[in-house]
Design a protein around this motif. Structure first.
Motif, PDB file in Angstrom:
ATOM      1  N   ALA A  71       0.811  -1.228   0.000  1.00  0.00           N
ATOM      2  CA  ALA A  71       0.000   0.000   0.000  1.00  0.00           C
ATOM      3  C   ALA A  71       0.840   1.271   0.000  1.00  0.00           C
ATOM      4  O   ALA A  71       0.589   2.188  -0.789  1.00  0.00           O
ATOM      5  CB  ALA A  71      -0.951  -0.012   1.189  1.00  0.00           C
ATOM      6  N   SER A  72       1.858   1.313   0.859  1.00  0.00           N
ATOM      7  CA  SER A  72       2.656   2.545   0.968  1.00  0.00           C
ATOM      8  C   SER A  72       3.402   2.840  -0.326  1.00  0.00           C
ATOM      9  O   SER A  72       3.410   3.967  -0.818  1.00  0.00           O
ATOM     10  CB  SER A  72       3.649   2.419   2.128  1.00  0.00           C
ATOM     11  OG  SER A  72       2.925   2.277   3.330  1.00  0.00           O
ATOM     12  N   ASN A 117       1.042   3.844  -2.929  1.00  0.00           N
ATOM     13  CA  ASN A 117       0.503   5.173  -2.624  1.00  0.00           C
ATOM     14  C   ASN A 117       1.450   6.251  -3.170  1.00  0.00           C
ATOM     15  O   ASN A 117       1.016   7.262  -3.717  1.00  0.00           O
ATOM     16  CB  ASN A 117       0.324   5.322  -1.114  1.00  0.00           C
ATOM     17  CG  ASN A 117      -0.633   6.456  -0.764  1.00  0.00           C
ATOM     18  OD1 ASN A 117      -1.464   6.843  -1.589  1.00  0.00           O
ATOM     19  ND2 ASN A 117      -0.517   6.994   0.438  1.00  0.00           N
ATOM     20  N   CYS A 137       0.930   6.500  -6.864  1.00  0.00           N
ATOM     21  CA  CYS A 137      -0.324   7.217  -7.163  1.00  0.00           C
ATOM     22  C   CYS A 137      -0.156   8.721  -6.957  1.00  0.00           C
ATOM     23  O   CYS A 137      -0.687   9.522  -7.731  1.00  0.00           O
ATOM     24  CB  CYS A 137      -1.456   6.698  -6.292  1.00  0.00           C
ATOM     25  SG  CYS A 137      -1.833   4.966  -6.597  1.00  0.00           S
ATOM     26  N   TYR A 138       0.580   9.085  -5.910  1.00  0.00           N
ATOM     27  CA  TYR A 138       0.793  10.510  -5.622  1.00  0.00           C
ATOM     28  C   TYR A 138       1.473  11.223  -6.790  1.00  0.00           C
ATOM     29  O   TYR A 138       1.211  12.371  -7.081  1.00  0.00           O
ATOM     30  CB  TYR A 138       1.644  10.673  -4.352  1.00  0.00           C
ATOM     31  CG  TYR A 138       0.815  11.028  -3.133  1.00  0.00           C
ATOM     32  CD1 TYR A 138       0.443  12.364  -2.889  1.00  0.00           C
ATOM     33  CD2 TYR A 138       0.408  10.062  -2.231  1.00  0.00           C
ATOM     34  CE1 TYR A 138      -0.323  12.691  -1.780  1.00  0.00           C
ATOM     35  CE2 TYR A 138      -0.358  10.381  -1.125  1.00  0.00           C
ATOM     36  CZ  TYR A 138      -0.717  11.695  -0.907  1.00  0.00           C
ATOM     37  OH  TYR A 138      -1.471  12.033   0.179  1.00  0.00           O
ATOM     38  N   ARG A 141      -5.706   8.904  -3.443  1.00  0.00           N
ATOM     39  CA  ARG A 141      -6.458   7.912  -2.665  1.00  0.00           C
ATOM     40  C   ARG A 141      -7.433   7.145  -3.574  1.00  0.00           C
ATOM     41  O   ARG A 141      -7.567   5.930  -3.470  1.00  0.00           O
ATOM     42  CB  ARG A 141      -7.198   8.634  -1.534  1.00  0.00           C
ATOM     43  CG  ARG A 141      -7.558   7.730  -0.382  1.00  0.00           C
ATOM     44  CD  ARG A 141      -7.863   8.488   0.893  1.00  0.00           C
ATOM     45  NE  ARG A 141      -8.821   9.555   0.724  1.00  0.00           N
ATOM     46  CZ  ARG A 141      -8.597  10.827   1.019  1.00  0.00           C
ATOM     47  NH1 ARG A 141      -7.427  11.197   1.505  1.00  0.00           N
ATOM     48  NH2 ARG A 141      -9.525  11.742   0.847  1.00  0.00           N
ATOM     49  N   LEU A 153      -5.431   4.786  -5.787  1.00  0.00           N
ATOM     50  CA  LEU A 153      -4.938   3.648  -5.003  1.00  0.00           C
ATOM     51  C   LEU A 153      -6.064   2.645  -4.733  1.00  0.00           C
ATOM     52  O   LEU A 153      -5.894   1.424  -4.894  1.00  0.00           O
ATOM     53  CB  LEU A 153      -4.355   4.154  -3.679  1.00  0.00           C
ATOM     54  CG  LEU A 153      -3.704   3.089  -2.799  1.00  0.00           C
ATOM     55  CD1 LEU A 153      -2.394   2.589  -3.417  1.00  0.00           C
ATOM     56  CD2 LEU A 153      -3.413   3.629  -1.391  1.00  0.00           C
ATOM     57  N   GLN A 154      -7.202   3.167  -4.347  1.00  0.00           N
ATOM     58  CA  GLN A 154      -8.362   2.315  -4.036  1.00  0.00           C
ATOM     59  C   GLN A 154      -8.807   1.533  -5.273  1.00  0.00           C
ATOM     60  O   GLN A 154      -8.974   0.310  -5.229  1.00  0.00           O
ATOM     61  CB  GLN A 154      -9.496   3.215  -3.537  1.00  0.00           C
ATOM     62  CG  GLN A 154     -10.727   2.466  -3.081  1.00  0.00           C
ATOM     63  CD  GLN A 154     -11.761   3.460  -2.574  1.00  0.00           C
ATOM     64  OE1 GLN A 154     -11.443   4.297  -1.732  1.00  0.00           O
ATOM     65  NE2 GLN A 154     -12.964   3.359  -3.082  1.00  0.00           N
ATOM     66  N   PRO A 163      -1.078   5.137   3.295  1.00  0.00           N
ATOM     67  CA  PRO A 163      -2.406   5.553   2.805  1.00  0.00           C
ATOM     68  C   PRO A 163      -3.434   5.674   3.926  1.00  0.00           C
ATOM     69  O   PRO A 163      -3.260   5.106   5.006  1.00  0.00           O
ATOM     70  CB  PRO A 163      -2.789   4.441   1.833  1.00  0.00           C
ATOM     71  CG  PRO A 163      -1.984   3.276   2.234  1.00  0.00           C
ATOM     72  CD  PRO A 163      -0.745   3.773   2.887  1.00  0.00           C
ATOM     73  N   VAL A 195      -9.034   3.698   2.709  1.00  0.00           N
ATOM     74  CA  VAL A 195      -8.783   3.051   1.413  1.00  0.00           C
ATOM     75  C   VAL A 195      -9.019   1.546   1.528  1.00  0.00           C
ATOM     76  O   VAL A 195      -9.737   0.941   0.734  1.00  0.00           O
ATOM     77  CB  VAL A 195      -7.347   3.346   0.910  1.00  0.00           C
ATOM     78  CG1 VAL A 195      -7.056   2.582  -0.373  1.00  0.00           C
ATOM     79  CG2 VAL A 195      -7.163   4.835   0.677  1.00  0.00           C
TER      80      VAL A 195
END
Lengths: 185, 429
Positions: free
Chosen positions: A28-29, A32, A35-36, A46, A49-50, B24, B28
């Motif tokens: 996830a990190s 993330n 994505c940023y 967000r 990422l989702q 995140p 999420v």
């Protein structure tokens, strides 16, 4: 793919909720951060990422295991981000400002002092088209041919856009660095 | 992938970018988890939905085929007509001449004459179109004979009988079942359009329901005829229908509902009809009427039977929801298809010229078979939630026929008004 990745994928495919959460926490990190770099702001990141992780879990069957799981997930995130950008702006390279590509000089000192967060913030200030080309070529490591195919532009356009994107980014970095120095003084 | 250039700037940029790994937001994962559960639920939902719809379509098709081939309650007039035919013959001094060929009733059914098929396309005939008997031959006409010939229809219209007729009979409508639900744990009171779904089941889940219902209805038919010589009346008739309705509730439109339904009903309706007609026999040559008289036909105890299938499209909304109850109103359109029709008449044609010239009457059956027509519906109903999945419904139906009951060429027009009650069971997925 490592043995643990393989086990994790198998458990996820069986619908094991704990394994799904573990896989999410594992990447996830990192994702993330990816994505940023493509998003305009935190909220967009967000959303990407989702959406990306939903795709990861629903398409996990198609993961053959012939490469690292992280690379496969990253590719999904990048594609999701590009879809997101394309949906938001029809023509990525429409409103880009004219940039004098000759007039860019990188101060190595600036790059050495630059923090990762600073760089990502600077990238996020790039116009959408520049941002996409820069991320795909410089960060993800795709060739200009691949970048062109992904963005629906020619290889030469990708090349020229990248040059302009890098110039613009360096200007933004220089400007940000000056501001930071000024604040420090 | 390109070979990564040994460009310090790019390398540094890549290292910095990769090092950026912000944690995140917790939401999420919650959203991802929820989406994965929903996808799983959707798969199950679609499995059951398509299974049920598939079974419903098969059952509906089967019942439709059965009803299409099931025996009529009454023998249709067309069948009666096909069984025998009558020739009315005018005989003069020199030869026996066929005047007219008309469908007639077999000997054993002379008291059940309902209609006689017309032999002329252009009805009523204009005077100049009539073939007449010459004036000098009028005296030769001495008698009329009726000859019955089976399976033979001849037309030798040396003498045409002028007649104004058309006896036709219409069909029945039916109601619709209402839509929305009030399942257990619904909000206490909300007005005007309540979200009657349980708070535990909000969102995208459980928006599809199945309603099995039956209605008891009264049909009132209003008949008008462009032919002033005819008058028709239908008695109010009661009937029961049954239907299966699929209901979808919109999550973001204040529980607005759409429904799609299939159903059947049968209707028996008595009618009375009468007409006054002028029957004339003309001389072929001169055109002067040889015989002319008013004929009064009175069908007093006729009855018709119809078997119908219908498809409903409706839209509904809950007005008030309170605990387990909800009050809903819905409206929609019902397209009906008349699958089977038969009619019988309980009276003879009380006229001495009946066998001579009752040939222009339209067959009731020919107007009724396999006809589509549309009705507008308004339903109000109350629903009571028994559990998360089951609810009972009861309400009042009303409908009005939007399209005419008969084909355009007919002189008779019918609109139907239906009013009744419905009761049903709702299963919510």
């Amino acid at each position: 793919m490592t043995e643990s990745d393989n086990e994790l994928v198998q458990l996820c495919l069986k619908g094991n909720a704990a394994a799904q959460k573990r896989l999410y926490e594992l990447f996830a990190s990192k994702m993330n951060g990816v994505c940023y770099r493509y998003a305009r702001n935190g909220e967009n990141a967000r959303d990407i990422l989702q959406e990306g992780f939903i795709k990861v879990f629903t398409r996990l069957k198609s993961f053959k295991g012939d490469g690292p799981l992280e690379a496969w997930i990253r590719r999904i995130m990048v594609n999701t981000a590009l879809d997101f950008i394309k949906a938001r702006s029809k023509n990525l390279f429409e409103d880009e400002e004219k940039i004098d590509v000759k007039n860019h000089a990188t101060n190595p000192e600036v790059m050495n002092k630059l923090q990762s967060e600073d760089l990502v913030n600077c990238i996020s200030k790039l116009p959408e088209g520049f941002k996409a080309v820069f991320n795909l070529y410089a960060i993800e490591g795709f060739s200009h041919k691949e970048v062109g195919a992904m963005l629906g532009i020619t290889e030469s356009t990708s090349r020229s856009q990248y040059t302009r994107a890098r110039t613009k980014l360096e200007q933004i970095i220089q400007q940000r660095f000056k501001v930071k120095e000024y604040e420090r003084v | 992938m390109k070979e990564f250039e040994n460009d310090n700037w790019e390398l540094k940029a890549r290292q910095l970018a990769d090092a950026f790994q912000p944690t995140p937001d917790k939401s999420v994962w919650l959203n991802v988890e929820d989406a994965l559960k929903q996808k799983k639920n959707h798969r199950v939902l679609f499995f059951w939905l398509f299974s049920i719809v598939g079974v419903a379509v098969v059952v509906y098709g089967g019942v439709t085929l059965y009803l299409l081939n099931a025996g009529d309650q009454y023998e249709t007039l067309n069948k009666q007509v096909e069984k025998s035919k009558v020739e009315t013959v005018a005989v003069n001094n020199n030869s026996s001449e066929v005047v007219k060929t008309v469908p007639a009733v077999p000997a054993q059914k002379t008291e059940q004459v309902a209609a006689v098929k017309t032999i002329t396309e252009n009805f009523p005939l204009k005077n100049e179109q009539r073939k007449v008997i010459p004036l000098n031959k009028q005296a030769e006409i001495v008698e009329l004979k009726t000859v019955v010939k089976k399976n033979e229809l001849e037309e030798k219209p040396d003498i045409i009988v002028n007649e104004k007729t058309a006896v036709l009979f219409p069909m029945a409508p039916k109601p619709l079942q209402a839509c929305s639900f009030a399942f257990r744990d619904a909000p206490v009171i909300s007005f005007p359009s309540a979200d009657i779904l349980s708070s535990n089941y909000r969102g995208k889940k459980r928006r599809i329901s199945l309603l099995i219902s039956s209605s008891y209805l009264m049909q009132h038919s209003i008949l008008n005829s462009t032919d002033t010589l005819q008058s028709f009346q239908k008695q109010n008739a009661n009937y029961i229908d049954g239907s299966l309705q699929l209901i979808y509730q919109f999550p973001k439109a204040k529980n607005l509902e759409l429904n799609f339904g299939l159903g059947f009903y049968e209707l028996n309706q008595n009618y009375t009809s009468s007409k006054v007609e002028t029957v004339s026999v003309f001389d072929t040559t001169s055109g002067i009427p040889l015989v002319s008289a008013d004929k009064f036909t009175d069908y007093t105890t006729g009855s018709e039977f119809s078997r119908n299938t219908f498809v409903d499209f409706g839209i509904g909304i809950p007005i008030i929801a309170c605990k387990n109850f909800s009050w809903n109103i819905s409206t929609g359109i019902r397209t009906e298809y008349l699958m089977r029709y038969s009619a019988s008449s309980g009276a003879t044609i009380p006229n001495t010229f009946a066998n001579l010239g009752v040939q222009n009457m339209e067959s009731i059956s020919s107007n009724e078979l396999n006809r589509f027509y549309v009705k507008g519906m308004l339903i109000t109903s109350i629903r009571y939630s028994l559990s998360k999945h089951f609810a009972l419904q009861s309400g009042i139906n009303s409908s009005y026929a939007i399209t005419e009951g008969y084909k355009k060429s007919s002189s008779l027009h019918q609109r139907d008004l239906n009013f009744g009650v419905n009761a049903g069971v709702i299963y919510r997925f």
